[in-house]
Scaffold this motif. Structure first.
Motif, mmCIF file in Angstrom:
data_model
loop_
_atom_site.group_PDB
_atom_site.id
_atom_site.type_symbol
_atom_site.label_atom_id
_atom_site.label_comp_id
_atom_site.label_asym_id
_atom_site.label_seq_id
_atom_site.Cartn_x
_atom_site.Cartn_y
_atom_site.Cartn_z
ATOM 1 N N THR A 43 4.433 -72.770 16.803
ATOM 2 C CA THR A 43 5.724 -72.320 16.261
ATOM 3 C C THR A 43 5.672 -70.904 15.701
ATOM 4 O O THR A 43 6.670 -70.430 15.152
ATOM 5 C CB THR A 43 6.193 -73.274 15.148
ATOM 6 O OG1 THR A 43 5.194 -73.329 14.111
ATOM 7 C CG2 THR A 43 6.433 -74.681 15.690
ATOM 8 N N CYS A 44 4.545 -70.229 15.839
ATOM 9 C CA CYS A 44 4.398 -68.882 15.257
ATOM 10 C C CYS A 44 4.929 -67.828 16.230
ATOM 11 O O CYS A 44 4.168 -67.027 16.795
ATOM 12 C CB CYS A 44 2.935 -68.617 14.911
ATOM 13 S SG CYS A 44 2.195 -69.835 13.801
ATOM 14 N N ILE A 45 6.242 -67.818 16.424
ATOM 15 C CA ILE A 45 6.855 -66.928 17.423
ATOM 16 C C ILE A 45 6.720 -65.456 17.028
ATOM 17 O O ILE A 45 6.454 -64.592 17.880
ATOM 18 C CB ILE A 45 8.334 -67.293 17.622
ATOM 19 C CG1 ILE A 45 8.461 -68.765 18.053
ATOM 20 C CG2 ILE A 45 8.972 -66.381 18.655
ATOM 21 C CD1 ILE A 45 7.732 -69.098 19.325
ATOM 22 N N LEU A 46 6.897 -65.138 15.743
ATOM 23 C CA LEU A 46 6.759 -63.749 15.297
ATOM 24 C C LEU A 46 5.350 -63.235 15.573
ATOM 25 O O LEU A 46 5.167 -62.106 16.039
ATOM 26 C CB LEU A 46 7.082 -63.624 13.809
ATOM 27 C CG LEU A 46 8.524 -63.873 13.383
ATOM 28 C CD1 LEU A 46 8.658 -63.771 11.866
ATOM 29 C CD2 LEU A 46 9.472 -62.880 14.054
ATOM 30 N N ALA A 47 4.355 -64.070 15.282
ATOM 31 C CA ALA A 47 2.968 -63.675 15.515
ATOM 32 C C ALA A 47 2.684 -63.515 17.012
ATOM 33 O O ALA A 47 1.927 -62.625 17.420
ATOM 34 C CB ALA A 47 2.018 -64.707 14.909
ATOM 35 N N LEU A 48 3.307 -64.364 17.832
ATOM 36 C CA LEU A 48 3.138 -64.261 19.281
ATOM 37 C C LEU A 48 3.668 -62.930 19.804
ATOM 38 O O LEU A 48 2.998 -62.231 20.575
ATOM 39 C CB LEU A 48 3.873 -65.422 19.975
ATOM 40 C CG LEU A 48 3.905 -65.385 21.515
ATOM 41 C CD1 LEU A 48 2.508 -65.539 22.081
ATOM 42 C CD2 LEU A 48 4.819 -66.484 22.049
ATOM 43 N N VAL A 49 4.865 -62.552 19.360
ATOM 44 C CA VAL A 49 5.457 -61.286 19.794
ATOM 45 C C VAL A 49 4.668 -60.111 19.226
ATOM 46 O O VAL A 49 4.497 -59.081 19.881
ATOM 47 C CB VAL A 49 6.940 -61.219 19.383
ATOM 48 C CG1 VAL A 49 7.551 -59.896 19.822
ATOM 49 C CG2 VAL A 49 7.716 -62.373 19.993
ATOM 50 N N PHE A 50 4.173 -60.248 17.979
ATOM 51 C CA PHE A 50 3.334 -59.206 17.365
ATOM 52 C C PHE A 50 2.096 -58.956 18.224
ATOM 53 O O PHE A 50 1.751 -57.805 18.521
ATOM 54 C CB PHE A 50 2.921 -59.641 15.956
ATOM 55 C CG PHE A 50 1.927 -58.724 15.295
ATOM 56 C CD1 PHE A 50 2.338 -57.546 14.701
ATOM 57 C CD2 PHE A 50 0.572 -59.051 15.271
ATOM 58 C CE1 PHE A 50 1.413 -56.697 14.085
ATOM 59 C CE2 PHE A 50 -0.348 -58.213 14.670
ATOM 60 C CZ PHE A 50 0.072 -57.028 14.074
ATOM 61 N N PHE A 51 1.428 -60.025 18.634
ATOM 62 C CA PHE A 51 0.232 -59.914 19.471
ATOM 63 C C PHE A 51 0.560 -59.206 20.777
ATOM 64 O O PHE A 51 -0.175 -58.322 21.230
ATOM 65 C CB PHE A 51 -0.316 -61.313 19.741
ATOM 66 C CG PHE A 51 -1.698 -61.337 20.329
ATOM 67 C CD1 PHE A 51 -2.810 -61.361 19.514
ATOM 68 C CD2 PHE A 51 -1.885 -61.327 21.703
ATOM 69 C CE1 PHE A 51 -4.093 -61.380 20.044
ATOM 70 C CE2 PHE A 51 -3.153 -61.348 22.256
ATOM 71 C CZ PHE A 51 -4.263 -61.376 21.418
ATOM 72 N N GLN A 52 1.701 -59.554 21.368
ATOM 73 C CA GLN A 52 2.125 -58.958 22.633
ATOM 74 C C GLN A 52 2.414 -57.470 22.465
ATOM 75 O O GLN A 52 2.042 -56.644 23.311
ATOM 76 C CB GLN A 52 3.350 -59.681 23.168
ATOM 77 C CG GLN A 52 3.802 -59.213 24.532
ATOM 78 C CD GLN A 52 5.019 -59.970 25.031
ATOM 79 O OE1 GLN A 52 5.454 -60.948 24.412
ATOM 80 N NE2 GLN A 52 5.580 -59.527 26.134
ATOM 81 N N CYS A 53 3.103 -57.104 21.381
ATOM 82 C CA CYS A 53 3.456 -55.702 21.144
ATOM 83 C C CYS A 53 2.215 -54.847 20.893
ATOM 84 O O CYS A 53 2.157 -53.683 21.314
ATOM 85 C CB CYS A 53 4.417 -55.586 19.965
ATOM 86 S SG CYS A 53 6.085 -56.191 20.310
ATOM 87 N N VAL A 54 1.210 -55.399 20.202
ATOM 88 C CA VAL A 54 -0.035 -54.664 19.965
ATOM 89 C C VAL A 54 -0.719 -54.356 21.294
ATOM 90 O O VAL A 54 -1.160 -53.223 21.541
ATOM 91 C CB VAL A 54 -0.975 -55.477 19.043
ATOM 92 C CG1 VAL A 54 -2.363 -54.844 19.011
ATOM 93 C CG2 VAL A 54 -0.413 -55.546 17.635
ATOM 94 N N VAL A 55 -0.798 -55.359 22.172
ATOM 95 C CA VAL A 55 -1.425 -55.158 23.483
ATOM 96 C C VAL A 55 -0.619 -54.150 24.311
ATOM 97 O O VAL A 55 -1.196 -53.276 24.978
ATOM 98 C CB VAL A 55 -1.552 -56.497 24.239
ATOM 99 C CG1 VAL A 55 -2.054 -56.274 25.665
ATOM 100 C CG2 VAL A 55 -2.500 -57.431 23.499
ATOM 101 N N ASN A 56 0.715 -54.250 24.269
ATOM 102 C CA ASN A 56 1.567 -53.297 24.992
ATOM 103 C C ASN A 56 1.351 -51.872 24.499
ATOM 104 O O ASN A 56 1.312 -50.925 25.290
ATOM 105 C CB ASN A 56 3.037 -53.671 24.830
ATOM 106 C CG ASN A 56 3.438 -54.866 25.669
ATOM 107 O OD1 ASN A 56 2.714 -55.282 26.558
ATOM 108 N ND2 ASN A 56 4.592 -55.438 25.378
ATOM 109 N N TYR A 57 1.231 -51.713 23.180
ATOM 110 C CA TYR A 57 1.012 -50.376 22.600
ATOM 111 C C TYR A 57 -0.324 -49.803 23.061
ATOM 112 O O TYR A 57 -0.399 -48.638 23.488
ATOM 113 C CB TYR A 57 1.054 -50.449 21.073
ATOM 114 C CG TYR A 57 0.655 -49.161 20.404
ATOM 115 C CD1 TYR A 57 1.552 -48.091 20.324
ATOM 116 C CD2 TYR A 57 -0.626 -48.990 19.882
ATOM 117 C CE1 TYR A 57 1.182 -46.891 19.729
ATOM 118 C CE2 TYR A 57 -0.999 -47.793 19.289
ATOM 119 C CZ TYR A 57 -0.092 -46.750 19.212
ATOM 120 O OH TYR A 57 -0.468 -45.562 18.629
#
Length: 313
Positions: A43-57
């Motif tokens: 249920t940690c959707i914010l953390a999931l998107v955070f992880f994705q954005c870090v990798v994208n950056y």
């Protein structure tokens, strides 16, 4: 022949990366972790998107330094920070919606993205679109509404939108705002795609970093991963697939234009729906299959014939 080969490689890259990305997205957000009484959902959707954005950056930083050197960037920070906020909200809402709707519903719902983009283009960008574009978007609207309409069961009223569908509508509104801001960036500063990817993911990481600290979701995410270490590989491959998919899209747009890219991504979405139905058993009603065909027909026609835009004076 070399150019055709490059386009084929880009198309395969988009298909493979986003097909795998979509399957992992559904597996992470809708799957069960653990066994017996210890089974739980992620249920940690914010953390999931955070992880994705870090990798994208990180990926955008590497690409700009090696493959896509695009010079200096003079775009206003306000544009990046505001577009990153709406982009982030759109991504969080669409990921969160998967807790209430299946992946085919999310894909078809998000396929309505041209609707808010066009509406805000008219209202904020003062654009005038050809009549055929309005007809194609109307076709998409009809398909999305037919797909999402919920048949009322006995003793219950029928409604078009549940909470998951509401999140998809909110995500589409944020997509429209993001598109309007990005249009201003391109027209005023000629912002390059690599710079846009880098800065928007940087601001998204900052916003999400603050959010997961305040809400405590960062600690919840770490504890969840410790209980289910198999999630680590899924998160890494999920984020890498998303970043590579973005790279192939940017490469297709820069080398072959937006039209081939639109055709490829539209076709990819349809096959992703089929893959989700086959692999995850997400059954669709005959009405929803018909609606899916309507939506992707509208998207395909729009990608081929609806690109012309006339600025109003």
């Amino acid at each position: 022949m070399e150019k055709n080969t490059k386009l084929f490689v880009c198309a395969i890259g988009i298909f493979v990366c986003y097909f795998y990305y979509g399957l992992l997205q559904e597996k992470i957000t809708r799957g069960n972790y653990g066994e017996g009484e210890n089974r739980e959902k992620f249920t940690c959707i914010l953390a999931l998107v955070f992880f994705q954005c870090v990798v994208n950056y990180i990926f955008a930083k590497i690409v700009l330094a090696t493959v896509m050197k695009q010079g200096d960037d003079n775009t206003r920070t306000l544009y990046y920070s505001s577009s990153a906020l709406t982009y982030l909200l759109a991504m969080v809402c669409s990921n969160m919606a998967l807790q209430w709707v299946n992946y085919p519903t999310q894909v078809v719902g998000k396929s309505g993205k041209p609707i808010p983009v066009m509406i805000l283009g008219v209202l904020l960008g003062k654009k005038n679109y050809p009549l055929r574009k309005y007809l194609f978007v109307l076709l998409i609207v009809i398909g999305v509404v037919v797909f999402m309409f919920k048949d009322g069961k006995s003793g219950e009223g029928s409604s078009v939108l549940g909470f998951g569908e509401f999140l998809l509508v909110l995500s589409l509104m944020m997509d429209g705002l993001t598109g309007a801001i990005q249009e201003r960036m391109r027209s005023e500063y000629k912002t390059k795609s690599g710079h846009m990817m880098l800065s928007m993911n940087l601001w998204s990481t900052i916003y999400l970093g603050v959010a997961i600290i305040i809400t405590g979701e960062g600690l919840m995410f770490v504890n969840f991963v410790q209980r289910h270490p198999s999630l680590v590989w899924q998160l890494i491959t999920f984020s890498i697939a998303g970043a590579l998919g973005q790279f192939f899209i940017f490469l297709t747009v820069s080398d072959f234009g937006p039209l081939p890219c639109s055709i490829i991504t539209t076709t990819r979405k349809f096959f992703t729906v089929l893959g989700s139905v086959i692999l995850f058993g997400n059954s669709l009603l005959p009405r929803q299959w018909f609606a899916t065909v309507i939506v992707f027909t509208g998207l395909f026609l729009d990608s081929i014939y609806g690109k012309a835009v006339i600025k109003m004076k």
